[in-house]
Design a protein around this motif. Structure first.
Motif, PDB file in Angstrom:
ATOM      1  N   PRO A   1      22.497   9.582  -1.365  1.00 22.57           N
ATOM      2  CA  PRO A   1      21.139   9.379  -1.959  1.00 22.57           C
ATOM      3  C   PRO A   1      20.732  10.782  -3.219  1.00 22.57           C
ATOM      4  O   PRO A   1      20.326  10.501  -4.156  1.00 22.57           O
ATOM      5  CB  PRO A   1      20.119   9.580  -0.806  1.00 22.57           C
ATOM      6  CG  PRO A   1      20.782   9.003   0.212  1.00 22.57           C
ATOM      7  CD  PRO A   1      22.263   9.459  -0.139  1.00 22.57           C
ATOM      8  N   GLU A   2      21.172  11.939  -2.900  1.00 22.37           N
ATOM      9  CA  GLU A   2      21.011  12.971  -3.818  1.00 22.37           C
ATOM     10  C   GLU A   2      21.823  12.819  -5.035  1.00 22.37           C
ATOM     11  O   GLU A   2      21.229  13.133  -5.962  1.00 22.37           O
ATOM     12  CB  GLU A   2      21.443  14.265  -2.890  1.00 22.37           C
ATOM     13  CG  GLU A   2      20.974  15.477  -3.654  1.00 22.37           C
ATOM     14  CD  GLU A   2      21.510  16.799  -3.086  1.00 22.37           C
ATOM     15  OE1 GLU A   2      21.482  18.016  -3.696  1.00 22.37           O
ATOM     16  OE2 GLU A   2      21.749  16.844  -1.907  1.00 22.37           O
ATOM     17  N   ALA A   3      22.985  12.413  -4.785  1.00 20.36           N
ATOM     18  CA  ALA A   3      23.750  12.163  -6.055  1.00 20.36           C
ATOM     19  C   ALA A   3      23.236  11.195  -6.935  1.00 20.36           C
ATOM     20  O   ALA A   3      23.227  11.340  -8.171  1.00 20.36           O
ATOM     21  CB  ALA A   3      25.127  11.484  -5.743  1.00 20.36           C
TER      22      ALA A   3
ATOM     23  N   ASP B   1       0.871  -1.344  -0.060  1.00 19.77           N
ATOM     24  CA  ASP B   1       0.113   0.008  -0.074  1.00 19.77           C
ATOM     25  C   ASP B   1       0.771   1.158  -0.018  1.00 19.77           C
ATOM     26  O   ASP B   1       0.087   2.453   0.237  1.00 19.77           O
ATOM     27  CB  ASP B   1      -0.851   0.170   1.134  1.00 19.77           C
ATOM     28  CG  ASP B   1      -1.921  -1.400   1.217  1.00 19.77           C
ATOM     29  OD1 ASP B   1      -2.518  -1.658   0.106  1.00 19.77           O
ATOM     30  OD2 ASP B   1      -2.208  -1.758   2.157  1.00 19.77           O
ATOM     31  N   MET B   2       2.245   1.003   0.007  1.00 21.91           N
ATOM     32  CA  MET B   2       3.102   2.438  -0.157  1.00 21.91           C
ATOM     33  C   MET B   2       2.840   3.116  -1.466  1.00 21.91           C
ATOM     34  O   MET B   2       2.799   2.467  -2.471  1.00 21.91           O
ATOM     35  CB  MET B   2       4.508   1.775   0.251  1.00 21.91           C
ATOM     36  CG  MET B   2       4.813   1.546   1.477  1.00 21.91           C
ATOM     37  SD  MET B   2       6.522   1.113   1.605  1.00 21.91           S
ATOM     38  CE  MET B   2       7.266   2.740   1.307  1.00 21.91           C
ATOM     39  N   PRO B   3       3.025   4.327  -1.402  1.00 20.99           N
ATOM     40  CA  PRO B   3       2.977   5.005  -2.843  1.00 20.99           C
ATOM     41  C   PRO B   3       4.381   4.622  -3.624  1.00 20.99           C
ATOM     42  O   PRO B   3       5.447   4.352  -3.104  1.00 20.99           O
ATOM     43  CB  PRO B   3       3.168   6.395  -2.366  1.00 20.99           C
ATOM     44  CG  PRO B   3       2.647   6.634  -0.976  1.00 20.99           C
ATOM     45  CD  PRO B   3       3.025   5.197  -0.466  1.00 20.99           C
ATOM     46  N   ASP B   4       4.292   4.680  -4.976  1.00 11.50           N
ATOM     47  CA  ASP B   4       5.165   4.118  -5.840  1.00 11.50           C
ATOM     48  C   ASP B   4       6.637   5.154  -5.648  1.00 11.50           C
ATOM     49  O   ASP B   4       7.626   4.345  -5.538  1.00 11.50           O
ATOM     50  CB  ASP B   4       4.853   4.271  -7.427  1.00 11.50           C
ATOM     51  CG  ASP B   4       3.981   3.404  -7.707  1.00 11.50           C
ATOM     52  OD1 ASP B   4       3.471   2.220  -6.755  1.00 11.50           O
ATOM     53  OD2 ASP B   4       3.405   3.376  -8.984  1.00 11.50           O
TER      54      ASP B   4
ATOM     55  N   SER C   1      18.729   2.014  -0.427  1.00 14.24           N
ATOM     56  CA  SER C   1      19.462   0.617  -0.473  1.00 14.24           C
ATOM     57  C   SER C   1      20.800   0.933  -1.383  1.00 14.24           C
ATOM     58  O   SER C   1      21.772   0.528  -0.945  1.00 14.24           O
ATOM     59  CB  SER C   1      18.750  -0.405  -0.955  1.00 14.24           C
ATOM     60  OG  SER C   1      17.609  -0.615   0.065  1.00 14.24           O
ATOM     61  N   LEU C   2      20.668   1.342  -2.679  1.00 15.04           N
ATOM     62  CA  LEU C   2      21.878   1.571  -3.325  1.00 15.04           C
ATOM     63  C   LEU C   2      22.730   2.594  -2.664  1.00 15.04           C
ATOM     64  O   LEU C   2      24.069   2.424  -3.038  1.00 15.04           O
ATOM     65  CB  LEU C   2      21.108   2.096  -4.862  1.00 15.04           C
ATOM     66  CG  LEU C   2      20.331   0.988  -5.684  1.00 15.04           C
ATOM     67  CD1 LEU C   2      19.918   1.900  -6.783  1.00 15.04           C
ATOM     68  CD2 LEU C   2      21.372  -0.224  -6.067  1.00 15.04           C
TER      69      LEU C   2
ATOM     70  N   GLN D   1      11.997   5.459  -3.590  1.00 14.27           N
ATOM     71  CA  GLN D   1      13.122   6.273  -2.536  1.00 14.27           C
ATOM     72  C   GLN D   1      13.652   5.008  -1.740  1.00 14.27           C
ATOM     73  O   GLN D   1      14.883   5.016  -1.459  1.00 14.27           O
ATOM     74  CB  GLN D   1      12.474   7.151  -1.551  1.00 14.27           C
ATOM     75  CG  GLN D   1      11.623   8.280  -2.278  1.00 14.27           C
ATOM     76  CD  GLN D   1      12.515   9.361  -2.682  1.00 14.27           C
ATOM     77  OE1 GLN D   1      14.035   9.160  -2.607  1.00 14.27           O
ATOM     78  NE2 GLN D   1      12.012  10.292  -3.319  1.00 14.27           N
ATOM     79  N   LEU D   2      13.070   3.917  -1.479  1.00 10.18           N
ATOM     80  CA  LEU D   2      13.673   2.898  -0.587  1.00 10.18           C
ATOM     81  C   LEU D   2      14.734   2.105  -1.533  1.00 10.18           C
ATOM     82  O   LEU D   2      15.883   1.924  -1.090  1.00 10.18           O
ATOM     83  CB  LEU D   2      12.557   1.907  -0.318  1.00 10.18           C
ATOM     84  CG  LEU D   2      11.526   2.181   0.775  1.00 10.18           C
ATOM     85  CD1 LEU D   2      10.551   0.906   0.948  1.00 10.18           C
ATOM     86  CD2 LEU D   2      12.345   2.391   2.122  1.00 10.18           C
TER      87      LEU D   2
END
Length: 438
Positions: free
Chosen positions: A355-357, A333-336, A346-347, A341-342
């Motif tokens: 994450p911003e990069a 039920d999480m938004p796409d 993880s990456l 973002q998950l």
């Protein structure tokens, strides 16, 4: 009101293969598909967002599978061998390894001695309950969730044993142009012979008696035939009767309904991420990680999105994230965007890139949350202890009039694959053709 020999509900691989087989034998069919597209859990998208066609659903041919490969050959569609390395990321370090479970040999030896089937978790508790096996139990549960999209609390130990003893990891292929080229071939063959493959046709009720079927849709249309093949995903067949896309039978099929609920149906979320470069092959990442990942195919990590794969052997900037089993169900039920973002998070942790990069590198993304889709409601089937008996019931036509088809009815090591769906569709069509009343 058009009358045909057979109505097929569902234009996925099983339904279209059944239709194709019947049409090649000279029969007429009407295929009803609830979605605005054909393919079911096969969904190749080609748009300006991604640089090449990408697969939201089925992607690989897992082995030298005869029905799939013969169909591709007949259609003149090529496939490409997939060569890759398995990498794992644990405790901040990369390791090239396809050994997913510590003590796997001991575990499989014990499993091969099992004489009576039981849920896999029960087997683990009976044989590997000591604290020293805690890590192994977690790894096995994660493996079952990731690969089989299954819940180890009810997944059959016998079925998993059969799968693990017949793995063919050296033979993997991708369909040139995407799996939808094969799906379109099946549908086009039916249409070119004068048969209807109807979209946005949501079947609601199947009224049947011996050799006579009327299927009504939610928009009030009715279709008449001598036989009907139910080629819907198991998750939809298991849905409550008032759920979107669910069908009812008149008279009811109580025995079949019980059998349907005795087969497992997993959950999955697939995340496609295309970047502006193949950053995991860069010198910077090699220096940071201490590993050359230029031939990496799959990457497994102890993270929220635990599995990623590349387009190896092609050096494409596309990464695919995969979350299966109970963890995928928990996030259905999480938004796409939150799921995306998950994957980025993880990456970021794995590759030590902010994450911003990574966001700045991202040029296209798409989340395929199959468990949340009304006309799918999950990933693919897995066996419970009761499933072999359930399949026997569902493989028997009801009064030689109502038939079932789908990957969940396949019994073999390729369970849960397109091969399973195609095989089921072909087999059920041949069963219909044997019926003297057709």
């Amino acid at each position: 009101m058009k009358t045909t020999d057979v109505i097929i509900i569902g234009a996925g691989a099983a339904g279209l293969m059944a239709a194709y087989t019947l049409v090649k034998a000279g029969k007429t069919v009407t295929v009803l598909e609830a979605r605005n597209r054909i393919g079911g859990r096969i969904h190749t998208i080609s748009n300006k967002q991604f640089s090449t066609p990408v697969e939201l659903g089925a992607e690989f041919i897992h082995g030298d599978l005869p029905v799939t490969l013969n169909l591709l050959k007949e259609a003149g569609i090529g496939s490409t061998d997939v060569g890759f390395e398995m990498w794992q990321h644990h405790n901040g370090k990369f390791e090239q390894s396809d050994e997913f479970v510590e003590g796997w040999g001991n575990f499989l030896e014990k499993l091969n001695q099992l004489e009576h089937d039981m849920p896999l978790n029960d087997f683990l508790q009976q044989n590997f309950s000591a604290e020293e096996y805690a890590s192994m139990r977690t790894q096995i549960e994660n493996y079952v969730a990731g690969y089989d999209t299954a819940d180890s609390t009810d997944a059959s130990a016998f079925a998993l044993r059969n799968e693990w003893n017949h793995e063919d990891e050296d033979a993997q292929h991708r369909v040139n142009g995407g799996y939808c080229t094969m799906i379109n071939y099946l549908a086009d063959t039916c249409r070119n012979a004068g048969n209807d493959v109807l979209l946005n046709a949501v079947a609601r009720q199947v009224i049947w008696k011996n050799d006579a079927v009327t299927v009504t849709t939610t928009n009030g249309n009715s279709y008449v035939a001598g036989k009907v093949i139910i080629a819907l995903p198991l998750g939809l067949l298991q849905a409550p009767k008032d759920a979107e896309g669910a069908i009812t039978f008149s008279p009811p099929l109580d025995e079949q309904e019980k059998a349907i609920n005795n087969i497992g149906f997993g959950s999955v979320i697939k995340i496609l991420l295309e970047f502006n470069d193949v950053f995991w092959e860069s010198d910077a990442v090699t220096q940071l990680t201490g590993a050359n990942l230029s031939t990496m195919g799959f990457l497994f990590a102890n993270d929220e999105i635990p599995t990623f794969w590349t387009q190896a052997p092609a050096h494409s900037p596309l990464l695919t994230g995969w979350l299966g089993g109970p963890p995928a169900y928990d996030k259905k039920d999480m938004p796409d965007e939150s799921i995306m973002q998950l994957a980025i998070a993880s990456l970021s942790r794995v590759f030590k890139i902010e994450p911003e990069a990574l966001h700045n590198k991202l040029v296209a993304w798409k989340v395929a949350n199959w468990t949340a889709k009304a006309y799918t409601r999950g990933s693919y089937a897995y066996d419970k202890v009761e499933s072999p008996q359930a399949r026997k019931i569902l493989l028997q036509p009801v009064a030689n009039t109502v038939y079932f088809a789908g990957e969940y009815l396949y019994d073999g090591p390729a369970m849960g694959t397109v091969e399973a769906a195609l095989t089921s569709g072909k087999n059920v069509a041949e069963s219909v053709l044997k019926n003297k009343q057709l």
